[in-house]
Design an enzyme around this catalytic site. Structure first.
Site, PDB file in Angstrom:
ATOM      1  N   GLY A 109       0.269  -1.120  -0.033  1.00  0.00           N
ATOM      2  CA  GLY A 109       0.145   0.050   0.046  1.00  0.00           C
ATOM      3  C   GLY A 109       0.765   1.116   0.015  1.00  0.00           C
ATOM      4  CB  SER A 110       4.327   1.919   0.751  1.00  0.00           C
ATOM      5  OG  SER A 110       3.867   1.701   2.483  1.00  0.00           O
ATOM      6  CE1 TYR A 136       2.419   3.815   8.394  1.00  0.00           C
ATOM      7  CE2 TYR A 136       1.093   3.118   6.816  1.00  0.00           C
ATOM      8  CZ  TYR A 136       2.243   2.926   7.336  1.00  0.00           C
ATOM      9  OH  TYR A 136       3.744   2.277   6.789  1.00  0.00           O
ATOM     10  CG  ASP A 236      -4.531   4.148   2.253  1.00  0.00           C
ATOM     11  OD1 ASP A 236      -4.842   3.208   1.795  1.00  0.00           O
ATOM     12  OD2 ASP A 236      -3.916   4.333   2.567  1.00  0.00           O
ATOM     13  CD  GLU A 237     -12.044   1.553  -0.167  1.00  0.00           C
ATOM     14  OE1 GLU A 237     -12.284   0.515   0.637  1.00  0.00           O
ATOM     15  OE2 GLU A 237     -12.876   2.197   0.797  1.00  0.00           O
ATOM     16  CB  VAL A 238      -4.191  -0.096   1.610  1.00  0.00           C
ATOM     17  CG1 VAL A 238      -2.792  -0.860   2.002  1.00  0.00           C
ATOM     18  CG2 VAL A 238      -3.711   0.722   0.826  1.00  0.00           C
ATOM     19  CE  LYS A 239      -4.662  -1.593   9.855  1.00  0.00           C
ATOM     20  NZ  LYS A 239      -3.369  -0.892  10.919  1.00  0.00           N
ATOM     21  CB  THR A 293      12.693  -5.344 -10.740  1.00  0.00           C
ATOM     22  OG1 THR A 293      13.611  -4.028 -11.146  1.00  0.00           O
ATOM     23  CG2 THR A 293      12.936  -6.014 -11.774  1.00  0.00           C
TER      24      THR A 293
END
Length: 431
Positions: A109-110, A136, A236-239, A293
């Site tokens: 997510g970062s 965050y 931000d739906e990462v968490k 990569t």
């Protein structure tokens, strides 16, 4: 301290450690982790939601096994393969939006948030980012500089970041959360009207800042301001996304369609995988501006496709809503004076621990409770200093939810009774 933990201290960099107790694990299945001494632990964190389908989920195992046997290279940097393209197509089908859109694939997510932020700056020609206090969004680059949690910890904020107060219904700054919402939106309006804002980045539920659920309608009002000033919103739906809040997407609760949506954690089923979904005019330019990569590699993308298919096919959002309601009900029923608030949506639940005499936050109690819970057979961490973040795998059973309540209740009682070694707890600083 075991030999394994001593070996870890001797070789693993401290800058990547966030420890709450000496957890050693050798295997896992479903919502259960097995420690190196054979003890079974109920997982109430899902590795900060990254193991959202639990451990050893057969759909992920099958997909990864297939992919690794004959993986065509190690990424999508200079080649295409069926699972990277297929995952992007799956996401476009599941994420609402208009116009021509693209998908960025990354590792965490970062990097997804970092790329989304940089893309907005490039597309708009503006630099200022509106973010939120105690938020965050990541541990690298621009994403780290606009993460309130990191800024709270002493990280230098991005020079072009503006932080707004996130409305907290349990602890309203002005004594009235409606006044807090109005103040936040007024500040947002002032900044947006200045014509310098590249984007607004927001979590639908403020996770690491204390699992704070904003009042209904807050996200919709913020989104309307962004639309009025033609400023893109990054959600931000990462968490908190992909089934956990009882809906497929957390932003659905307020009926908004963000310009860019970022994903991570659960998307990879325990493997490194992230994504940003947004307009082609933002994510296509400039070419080769976000190169990793091994991003879009065959193994992680195969896992991602299996995760999405399982979440949708097994209707895990509905399951999260049902089991989460039972879990929250059980926590409320503990009726302990040291519990100030139980809040959340679905299987994203925050339990705020307080000093019953003053109502103030009680971070020492939180540290002792998570330590004692580990001793009693459950893995749960705290955020925001004093809030237990209860985010078990989406496959947790009703019986396991009941056991979770029993362990947490016993852990609180034991900590309050002084049955936890505070000196031992102090060795594990957590946040």
């Amino acid at each position: 301290m075991s030999t394994l933990y001593q070996r870890d201290e001797a070789v693993i960099a401290g800058i990547e450690k966030l420890r709450f107790f000496p957890l050693e694990v050798r295997s896992g299945l479903g919502s259960t982790l097995v420690s190196t001494d054979g003890r079974e632990l109920l997982d109430l964190s899902a590795t900060w939601t990254a193991s959202g389908l639990g451990h050893g989920h057969p759909a992920v195992v099958e997909a990864v096994s297939r992919a690794i046997r004959s993986a065509p290279g190690a990424g999508g940097l200079s080649a295409v393969h069926p699972d990277s393209v297929g995952l992007a197509e799956d996401l476009l089908a599941l994420v609402p939006g208009v116009g021509e859109r693209r998908v960025y694939l990354g590792h965490a997510g970062s990097d997804a948030n970092d790329v989304a932020l940089r893309a907005c700056r490039h597309a708009t020609g503006r630099r200022t980012v509106i973010a939120f206090e105690h938020s965050y969004h990541g541990g690298v680059g621009v994403a780290m500089g606009v993460s309130g949690v990191h800024v709270d910890a002493g990280v230098r904020p991005d020079p072009d970041a503006v932080f707004l107060p996130y409305p907290n219904p349990y602890r309203p700054d002005d004594g009235d959360v409606r006044a807090d919402v109005a103040r936040c939106l007024e500040l947002a309006e002032q900044h947006l009207a200045g014509g310098t804002i590249a984007c607004v980045i927001v979590e639908p539920i403020l996770s690491d800042g204390g699992l704070i659920v904003p009042p209904d309608g807050f996200l919709a009002k913020l989104h309307a301001l962004c639309r009025r000033h033609d400023v893109p919103m990054i959600c931000d739906e990462v968490k908190m996304g992909l089934g956990r809040p009882g809906t497929l997407h957390a932003f659905e609760h307020d009926g908004v369609v963000p310009d860019i949506v970022t994903f991570g954690k659960v998307l990879g089923g325990g493997l490194p995988l992230s994504a940003a979904v947004g307009p082609a005019e933002m994510l296509d330019h400039p070419p080769a501006a976000a190169l990793l990569t091994t991003a879009g590699n065959p193994v992680s993308t195969a896992a991602g496709r299996a995760v999405l298919a399982t979440i949708v096919g097994d209707d895990l959002p509905q399951r999260a809503a049902k089991v989460g309601a039972l879990l929250a009900q059980g926590l409320h029923a503990l009726n302990d004076e040291h519990i100030g608030d139980v809040r959340g949506r679905g299987l994203a639940i925050g339990l705020e621990l307080i000093d019953p005499g003053t109502g103030e936050r009680n971070p020492q109690l939180a540290a002792e409770v998570v330590y004692r819970a580990w001793q009693l057979g459950a893995v749960v961490y705290y955020v925001g200093g004093n809030v237990l973040e209860i985010t078990p795998p989406l496959v947790i059973t009703e019986a396991e939810a009941g056991r979770a309540v029993e362990i947490i209740g016993a852990a609180i009682a034991d900590a309050v009774a002084g049955r936890v070694n505070s000196e031992e707890v102090a060795r594990y600083a957590g946040w």
